[in-house]
Design a protein around this motif. Structure first.
Motif, short mmCIF file in Angstrom:
data_model
loop_
_atom_site.label_atom_id
_atom_site.label_comp_id
_atom_site.label_asym_id
_atom_site.label_seq_id
_atom_site.Cartn_x
_atom_site.Cartn_y
_atom_site.Cartn_z
N SER A 49 0.86 -1.19 0.00
CA SER A 49 0.00 0.00 0.00
C SER A 49 0.90 1.24 0.00
N ARG A 50 0.30 2.39 -0.26
CA ARG A 50 1.07 3.64 -0.20
C ARG A 50 1.66 3.86 1.19
N ALA A 51 0.88 3.52 2.21
CA ALA A 51 1.38 3.69 3.59
C ALA A 51 2.59 2.79 3.84
N GLN A 52 2.55 1.56 3.36
CA GLN A 52 3.69 0.66 3.54
C GLN A 52 4.92 1.20 2.80
N ILE A 53 4.72 1.70 1.60
CA ILE A 53 5.84 2.24 0.83
C ILE A 53 6.44 3.44 1.56
N GLN A 54 5.59 4.31 2.09
CA GLN A 54 6.09 5.48 2.81
C GLN A 54 6.80 5.10 4.10
N ALA A 55 6.47 3.93 4.65
CA ALA A 55 7.09 3.48 5.90
C ALA A 55 8.44 2.79 5.69
N ILE A 56 8.82 2.53 4.45
CA ILE A 56 10.09 1.84 4.19
C ILE A 56 11.26 2.67 4.71
N GLU A 57 12.12 2.01 5.47
CA GLU A 57 13.33 2.62 6.01
C GLU A 57 14.51 1.73 5.64
N PRO A 58 15.21 2.05 4.53
CA PRO A 58 16.34 1.20 4.11
C PRO A 58 17.43 1.13 5.17
N ALA A 59 17.98 -0.07 5.36
CA ALA A 59 19.07 -0.27 6.31
C ALA A 59 20.26 0.60 5.89
N GLY A 60 20.64 1.52 6.74
CA GLY A 60 21.63 2.54 6.43
C GLY A 60 22.93 2.09 5.81
N GLU A 61 23.67 1.20 6.45
CA GLU A 61 24.99 0.82 5.94
C GLU A 61 24.88 -0.22 4.83
N GLU A 62 23.80 -0.96 4.79
CA GLU A 62 23.66 -2.06 3.83
C GLU A 62 23.03 -1.62 2.52
N LEU A 63 22.10 -0.67 2.58
CA LEU A 63 21.37 -0.26 1.38
C LEU A 63 21.54 1.23 1.11
N GLY A 64 21.77 1.53 -0.17
CA GLY A 64 21.84 2.92 -0.59
C GLY A 64 20.47 3.48 -0.92
N GLY A 65 19.47 2.61 -1.01
CA GLY A 65 18.12 3.05 -1.33
C GLY A 65 17.30 1.93 -1.92
N PHE A 66 16.14 2.29 -2.44
CA PHE A 66 15.25 1.32 -3.06
C PHE A 66 14.46 2.04 -4.15
N GLU A 67 13.91 1.27 -5.07
CA GLU A 67 13.05 1.84 -6.09
C GLU A 67 12.16 0.76 -6.69
N PHE A 68 11.04 1.19 -7.21
CA PHE A 68 10.13 0.31 -7.93
C PHE A 68 10.37 0.50 -9.42
N LEU A 69 10.59 -0.61 -10.12
CA LEU A 69 10.89 -0.54 -11.54
C LEU A 69 10.10 -1.58 -12.32
#
Length: 185
Positions: A126-146
């Motif tokens: 859901s939009r709320a779940q997407i907005q709640a995503i918090e990428p793991a700082g040292e492990e992930l530079g980010g995320f995206e939907f493609l």
């Protein structure tokens, strides 16, 4: 039996009770053989989508390619529990994963031994779940939907084949078996 899966997923107490119920382990038919048998790595990932059907990819800081959320299964951890744990650790999301989409065998490559790569249905966020995503700082530079076509050039070729095959399994409502991302009938 599959109705019990979510209740037992990662539940070490339930697994311990099941082991007790199973009784004594089988005796080795050839003493010492268990220690000489090959071991495989197992990894579990989730095919997670947004409302437009795009796939969620994470950008690991330690490699040049995108990945789907997931990771290695630890000793005495079920693949489903490992996938849920990895999604929680990487993105801060508590997901109830769906069915197994793909079992993909990957050959030994460099220092990495051969492995089984499992992909579960991560559902649609859901939009709320997407907005709640918090990428793991040292492990992930980010995320995206493609869309898959846009993601393919940014994935290792075997991962591109694996994600595409898992997506085909999702659309077909089946579970597929592959070898290095290639379908096996």
């Amino acid at each position: 039996m599959t109705d019990d899966l979510p209740q037992h997923c990662g539940d070490r107490v339930a697994f311990a009770a099941d082991l007790r119920t199973d009784g004594e382990p089988e005796a080795e038919f050839n003493p010492g053989i268990a220690g000489r048998l090959p071991r495989k790595n197992v990894a579990a990932g989730a095919l997670v989508r947004d409302g437009e059907g795009r796939v969620l990819f994470v950008d690991p800081t330690y490699k040049p390619f995108l990945e789907i959320p997931g990771g290695m299964v630890e000793d005495d951890e079920s693949p489903l529990a490992a996938c849920q744990r990895e999604v929680r650790e990487e993105l801060g999301l508590e997901l109830t994963l769906g069915r197994l989409l793909l079992v993909d065998w990957m050959p030994t490559h460099g220092v990495w031994r051969d492995s089984l790569q499992l992909v579960f249905d991560g559902g649609t966020l859901s939009r709320a779940q997407i907005q709640a995503i918090e990428p793991a700082g040292e492990e992930l530079g980010g995320f995206e939907f493609l869309d898959l076509d846009a993601a393919m050039p940014r994935l290792r070729p075997s991962k591109a084949r694996r994600v595409a095959l898992a997506h085909r399994a999702l659309l077909a409502g089946e579970t597929f078996y592959g070898e290095f991302g290639r379908p096996v009938p």
